[in-house]
Design a protein around this motif. Structure first.
Motif, PDB file in Angstrom:
ATOM      1  N   SER A  96       8.827  13.988   3.720  1.00  7.63           N
ATOM      2  CA  SER A  96       8.488  15.064   2.611  1.00  7.63           C
ATOM      3  C   SER A  96       6.972  14.861   2.445  1.00  7.63           C
ATOM      4  O   SER A  96       6.329  15.595   1.539  1.00  7.63           O
ATOM      5  N   LYS A  97       6.391  13.888   2.822  1.00 10.36           N
ATOM      6  CA  LYS A  97       5.020  13.276   2.664  1.00 10.36           C
ATOM      7  C   LYS A  97       4.046  13.688   3.748  1.00 10.36           C
ATOM      8  O   LYS A  97       4.356  13.325   5.044  1.00 10.36           O
ATOM      9  N   ILE A  98       3.368  14.551   3.412  1.00  9.76           N
ATOM     10  CA  ILE A  98       2.536  15.273   4.450  1.00  9.76           C
ATOM     11  C   ILE A  98       0.978  15.303   4.044  1.00  9.76           C
ATOM     12  O   ILE A  98       0.743  15.785   2.794  1.00  9.76           O
ATOM     13  N   ASP A  99       0.051  14.747   4.549  1.00 12.04           N
ATOM     14  CA  ASP A  99      -1.415  14.896   3.968  1.00 12.04           C
ATOM     15  C   ASP A  99      -2.172  16.038   5.068  1.00 12.04           C
ATOM     16  O   ASP A  99      -2.168  15.720   6.133  1.00 12.04           O
ATOM     17  N   HIS A 100      -2.614  16.928   4.538  1.00 12.87           N
ATOM     18  CA  HIS A 100      -3.407  18.046   5.141  1.00 12.87           C
ATOM     19  C   HIS A 100      -4.767  17.850   5.104  1.00 12.87           C
ATOM     20  O   HIS A 100      -5.332  17.654   4.047  1.00 12.87           O
ATOM     21  N   TYR A 101      -5.543  17.924   6.182  1.00  5.87           N
ATOM     22  CA  TYR A 101      -6.946  17.963   6.252  1.00  5.87           C
ATOM     23  C   TYR A 101      -7.446  19.314   6.990  1.00  5.87           C
ATOM     24  O   TYR A 101      -7.100  19.579   7.928  1.00  5.87           O
ATOM     25  N   GLU A 102      -8.432  19.873   6.101  1.00  5.46           N
ATOM     26  CA  GLU A 102      -9.075  21.002   6.326  1.00  5.46           C
ATOM     27  C   GLU A 102     -10.439  20.803   7.018  1.00  5.46           C
ATOM     28  O   GLU A 102     -11.316  20.031   6.163  1.00  5.46           O
ATOM     29  N   ALA A 103     -10.909  21.218   8.007  1.00  4.53           N
ATOM     30  CA  ALA A 103     -12.283  20.874   8.557  1.00  4.53           C
ATOM     31  C   ALA A 103     -12.644  22.163   9.220  1.00  4.53           C
ATOM     32  O   ALA A 103     -12.592  21.846  10.507  1.00  4.53           O
ATOM     33  N   GLY A 104     -13.014  23.247   8.544  1.00  5.25           N
ATOM     34  CA  GLY A 104     -13.484  24.380   9.314  1.00  5.25           C
ATOM     35  C   GLY A 104     -14.745  24.284  10.105  1.00  5.25           C
ATOM     36  O   GLY A 104     -15.367  23.435   9.909  1.00  5.25           O
ATOM     37  N   PHE A 105     -15.011  25.377  10.675  1.00  5.15           N
ATOM     38  CA  PHE A 105     -16.458  25.489  11.427  1.00  5.15           C
ATOM     39  C   PHE A 105     -16.583  26.745  11.090  1.00  5.15           C
ATOM     40  O   PHE A 105     -15.785  27.788  11.124  1.00  5.15           O
ATOM     41  N   VAL A 106     -18.076  27.135  11.298  1.00  3.29           N
ATOM     42  CA  VAL A 106     -18.360  28.639  11.231  1.00  3.29           C
ATOM     43  C   VAL A 106     -18.610  29.081  12.594  1.00  3.29           C
ATOM     44  O   VAL A 106     -18.707  28.638  13.636  1.00  3.29           O
ATOM     45  N   GLY A 107     -18.290  30.444  12.790  1.00  6.67           N
ATOM     46  CA  GLY A 107     -18.245  30.873  14.188  1.00  6.67           C
ATOM     47  C   GLY A 107     -16.954  31.128  14.901  1.00  6.67           C
ATOM     48  O   GLY A 107     -16.003  30.473  14.370  1.00  6.67           O
ATOM     49  N   ARG A 108     -16.989  31.669  16.134  1.00  2.48           N
ATOM     50  CA  ARG A 108     -15.457  31.978  16.781  1.00  2.48           C
ATOM     51  C   ARG A 108     -15.191  30.678  17.631  1.00  2.48           C
ATOM     52  O   ARG A 108     -14.424  30.731  17.734  1.00  2.48           O
ATOM     53  N   ASP A 109     -16.359  30.212  18.443  1.00  9.37           N
ATOM     54  CA  ASP A 109     -15.935  29.194  19.207  1.00  9.37           C
ATOM     55  C   ASP A 109     -16.575  28.088  19.453  1.00  9.37           C
ATOM     56  O   ASP A 109     -16.494  26.978  20.187  1.00  9.37           O
ATOM     57  N   GLY A 110     -17.430  27.589  18.444  1.00 11.44           N
ATOM     58  CA  GLY A 110     -18.064  26.370  18.063  1.00 11.44           C
ATOM     59  C   GLY A 110     -19.118  26.084  18.858  1.00 11.44           C
ATOM     60  O   GLY A 110     -19.700  24.949  18.521  1.00 11.44           O
ATOM     61  N   PHE A 111     -19.745  26.921  19.715  1.00  9.91           N
ATOM     62  CA  PHE A 111     -20.877  26.704  20.603  1.00  9.91           C
ATOM     63  C   PHE A 111     -22.087  25.966  19.833  1.00  9.91           C
ATOM     64  O   PHE A 111     -22.815  25.190  20.165  1.00  9.91           O
ATOM     65  N   ARG A 112     -22.108  26.597  18.824  1.00 12.82           N
ATOM     66  CA  ARG A 112     -23.470  26.294  17.847  1.00 12.82           C
ATOM     67  C   ARG A 112     -23.514  24.891  17.460  1.00 12.82           C
ATOM     68  O   ARG A 112     -24.670  24.007  17.452  1.00 12.82           O
ATOM     69  N   TYR A 113     -22.458  24.204  17.342  1.00 12.33           N
ATOM     70  CA  TYR A 113     -22.547  22.645  17.244  1.00 12.33           C
ATOM     71  C   TYR A 113     -22.871  21.895  18.117  1.00 12.33           C
ATOM     72  O   TYR A 113     -23.138  20.875  18.116  1.00 12.33           O
ATOM     73  N   GLU A 114     -22.287  22.521  19.581  1.00  9.22           N
ATOM     74  CA  GLU A 114     -22.881  21.745  20.825  1.00  9.22           C
ATOM     75  C   GLU A 114     -24.369  21.809  20.980  1.00  9.22           C
ATOM     76  O   GLU A 114     -25.167  20.805  21.338  1.00  9.22           O
ATOM     77  N   ILE A 115     -24.684  22.900  20.576  1.00  2.00           N
ATOM     78  CA  ILE A 115     -26.214  23.431  20.615  1.00  2.00           C
ATOM     79  C   ILE A 115     -26.997  22.611  19.870  1.00  2.00           C
ATOM     80  O   ILE A 115     -28.029  22.031  20.026  1.00  2.00           O
ATOM     81  N   ALA A 116     -26.571  22.301  18.626  1.00  2.31           N
ATOM     82  CA  ALA A 116     -27.085  21.801  17.399  1.00  2.31           C
ATOM     83  C   ALA A 116     -27.369  20.303  17.983  1.00  2.31           C
ATOM     84  O   ALA A 116     -28.268  19.432  17.571  1.00  2.31           O
ATOM     85  N   GLU A 117     -26.123  19.712  18.487  1.00  2.00           N
ATOM     86  CA  GLU A 117     -26.163  18.229  18.913  1.00  2.00           C
ATOM     87  C   GLU A 117     -27.290  18.159  19.902  1.00  2.00           C
ATOM     88  O   GLU A 117     -27.739  16.857  19.983  1.00  2.00           O
ATOM     89  N   PHE A 118     -27.165  18.909  20.945  1.00  2.00           N
ATOM     90  CA  PHE A 118     -28.288  18.773  21.924  1.00  2.00           C
ATOM     91  C   PHE A 118     -29.604  18.725  21.465  1.00  2.00           C
ATOM     92  O   PHE A 118     -30.367  17.820  21.755  1.00  2.00           O
ATOM     93  N   LEU A 119     -30.072  19.643  20.411  1.00  7.11           N
ATOM     94  CA  LEU A 119     -31.336  19.479  19.952  1.00  7.11           C
ATOM     95  C   LEU A 119     -31.565  18.367  19.146  1.00  7.11           C
ATOM     96  O   LEU A 119     -32.716  17.796  19.322  1.00  7.11           O
ATOM     97  N   THR A 120     -30.665  17.861  18.380  1.00  6.71           N
ATOM     98  CA  THR A 120     -30.802  16.936  17.582  1.00  6.71           C
ATOM     99  C   THR A 120     -30.849  15.401  18.600  1.00  6.71           C
ATOM    100  O   THR A 120     -31.994  14.592  18.215  1.00  6.71           O
ATOM    101  N   LYS A 121     -30.431  15.656  19.729  1.00  6.45           N
ATOM    102  CA  LYS A 121     -30.644  14.366  20.683  1.00  6.45           C
ATOM    103  C   LYS A 121     -31.888  14.425  21.389  1.00  6.45           C
ATOM    104  O   LYS A 121     -32.826  13.535  21.313  1.00  6.45           O
ATOM    105  N   ILE A 122     -32.332  15.770  21.649  1.00  5.63           N
ATOM    106  CA  ILE A 122     -33.643  15.739  22.186  1.00  5.63           C
ATOM    107  C   ILE A 122     -34.779  15.612  21.217  1.00  5.63           C
ATOM    108  O   ILE A 122     -35.874  14.852  21.740  1.00  5.63           O
ATOM    109  N   ASN A 123     -34.710  16.157  19.963  1.00  2.15           N
ATOM    110  CA  ASN A 123     -35.638  15.706  18.965  1.00  2.15           C
ATOM    111  C   ASN A 123     -35.567  14.263  18.549  1.00  2.15           C
ATOM    112  O   ASN A 123     -36.245  14.110  17.603  1.00  2.15           O
ATOM    113  N   LYS A 124     -34.587  13.711  18.947  1.00  6.31           N
ATOM    114  CA  LYS A 124     -34.321  11.968  18.450  1.00  6.31           C
ATOM    115  C   LYS A 124     -34.264  12.027  16.808  1.00  6.31           C
ATOM    116  O   LYS A 124     -34.748  11.075  16.583  1.00  6.31           O
ATOM    117  N   THR A 125     -33.719  13.061  16.232  1.00  2.90           N
ATOM    118  CA  THR A 125     -33.709  12.948  14.956  1.00  2.90           C
ATOM    119  C   THR A 125     -32.303  12.329  14.249  1.00  2.90           C
ATOM    120  O   THR A 125     -32.153  12.239  13.155  1.00  2.90           O
TER     121      THR A 125
END
Ligand code: C2G
Length: 451
Positions: free
Chosen positions: A389-418
């Protein structure tokens, strides 16, 4: 008096921005420019913005084209502004073609050709400048990727490479890119970073040449078919001081970070088992369903199922075994990889032309995490316990249909060493995946021989 309005982030101001303001102004007598707030950009899913709003407004002002500058901070404001200011023409770049047609009931809507090759001389010369992206391959995945690039600040898609001319021409026309049907070196000269989305068997060569030319590389999975080649490519990236990243989208989604946190923070106790399953019944003519050498269930989906296993259990397993069922063309329709760790077990299940429950289950001594299909595009998960009867639900949505922008943002963050961000998918994890791929291919070749 004819009034024109246009909007934008205008981050890392470049000549694409300058030219659209210039042409927008020429369409009337009075130009209003709406500059987005950080908050609104976040809300509309635009990631990675660099310049603060005051800088962005100042850059627009300096062009001398804007008669008035306003701030855009909420959805629906465009309609309000058009009415409030008595606008005759709404202008945006062609990357938004069709998207704002609903405004036609209020005023003229004009999409101006976006500037295809933003000139590097106009770009700021400091460390955080607009980076120019090139794409190798112009197929399905490249299309979906490109549709998301505009939601990441700090990067502009400039050019595409594909020896197949028809596909290239159509693609470049659709996305206003420079096309390179030959001359990979020239293509590399036109850009700072490259996304490799060509057929699997061509990935490693394109990656190697791009790294050699000093370009940052994001490569679709699987990047290589062998452990040695993966090690070699990451070494080369190190030597050249550029970023090399394997494009396993699931790794970069916010929900996956949250799942890893919950898995590792003791909520479910000690982790004993992971079961990750990804199956799809696809088009029989598609590469994943018909290419017996480089396609099949594990080659297509294995990177996803290995990801949570290596992230949570680590890459120091004691042993692993692989079993596959081959279909009529010799592709693996179903593959199971079983790992044994010192204190745990893990299973990866992939299917092409077979359907199963595509879930991720992480079993611990206090409870378990369950993420339902499509967990590789995770938007939420549950933690369940002995007490049903005990269930903890976690919501963690993202924007967009298939999440590519998070991968691209990570790529840039690494390049910019931020940020120190290598933890999302480390070179060691990517190399460990190549090792499993290598073993899988060896076994499948054997199986196919006796087939
Ligand atoms: N633009 C262009 N050529 C480029 C890059 C951008 O013509 N090479 C145009 C865009 O099409 C847009 C404007 O410049 O019309 C501003 O671009 P961005 O700062 O990227 O802003 P954007 O995310 O497009 O915001 O409410 C905001 C608007 O919807 C547009």
């Amino acid at each position: 008096m004819k009034k024109v309005i246009t909007y934008g982030t205008f981050d890392l101001f470049h000549d694409g921005h300058y030219k659209i303001l210039e042409r927008a102004k020429a369409l009337g007598d009075y130009l209003i420019v709406g500059v987005t707030t950080e908050h609104f950009d976040r809300q509309r899913g635009k990631l990675n913005q660099v310049d603060p709003i005051m800088t962005r407004i100042e850059n627009v002002r300096k062009t001398g084209f804007a008669d008035e500058i306003i701030v855009e901070d909420h959805d629906g404001q465009k309609i309000e502004d058009i009415q409030k200011y008595g606008i005759d023409t709404f202008v945006l770049g062609s990357d938004w073609e069709g998207k704002f047609d609903y405004l036609k009931q209020y005023c003229n809507v004009v999409y101006l050709e976006r500037t295809p090759n933003i000139s590097s001389t106009f770009l700021r010369n400091d460390r955080l400048r607009m980076l120019r992206l090139g794409i190798v391959g112009t197929g399905r995945i490249a299309r979906r990727f490109l549709a998301e690039v505009r939601y990441v600040s700090g990067v502009e898609a400039i050019s595409a490479y594909n020896p197949e001319k028809d596909s290239l021409d159509e693609f470049c026309q659709t996305f206003s890119l420079m096309g390179f049907g030959e001359g990979y070196e020239e293509f590399l000269d036109s850009i700072d970073l490259v996304y490799v989305a060509s057929p699997n068997e061509t990935h490693a060569d394109y990656v190697r040449k791009a790294l050699d030319a000093g370009k940052h590389v994001l490569c679709e999975k699987p990047m290589t078919f062998t452990y040695d080649e993966a090690v070699e490519l990451y070494d080369l990236a190190n030597k050249k001081d550029v970023v090399l990243m394997e494009g396993i989208r699931a790794a970069y989604l916010p929900g996956f970070q949250q799942l890893l946190t919950v898995a590792c923070d003791g909520t479910i106790g000690d982790i004993c088992d992971i079961e990750a399953c990804f199956t799809r019944i696809g088009d029989p003519g598609s590469r994943e369903m018909s290419d017996a050498k480089y396609g099949g269930a594990f080659m297509e989906y294995g990177s996803y199922t290995l990801l949570p296993i290596f992230k949570i259990m680590g890459v120091e397993y004691e042993d692993f075994t692989i079993d596959s069922i081959l279909g009529k063309d010799g592709i693996d329709v179903f593959t199971k990889v079983n790992f044994r760790y010192k204190n745990g077990l893990a299973t990866s299940k992939t299917g092409a032309g077979v359907k199963s429950e595509g879930q991720l289950v992480i079993a611990g001594t206090k409870g378990y995490i369950i993420a339902q299909s499509p967990w590789w595009l995770i938007r939420g998960f549950d933690v369940r316990y002995e007490d049903a009867s005990k269930i903890d639900h976690y919501e963690a949505g993202f924007v967009g249909r298939d999440g590519f922008r998070y991968e691209i943002a990570e790529f840039l963050t690494k390049i910019n060493k931020t940020g120190v961000h290598d933890y999302k998918l480390t070179a060691a994890e990517s190399i460990a995946m190549a090792k499993v791929v290598e073993k899988f291919m060896e076994i499948r070749r054997e199986q196919q021989r006796g087939y």
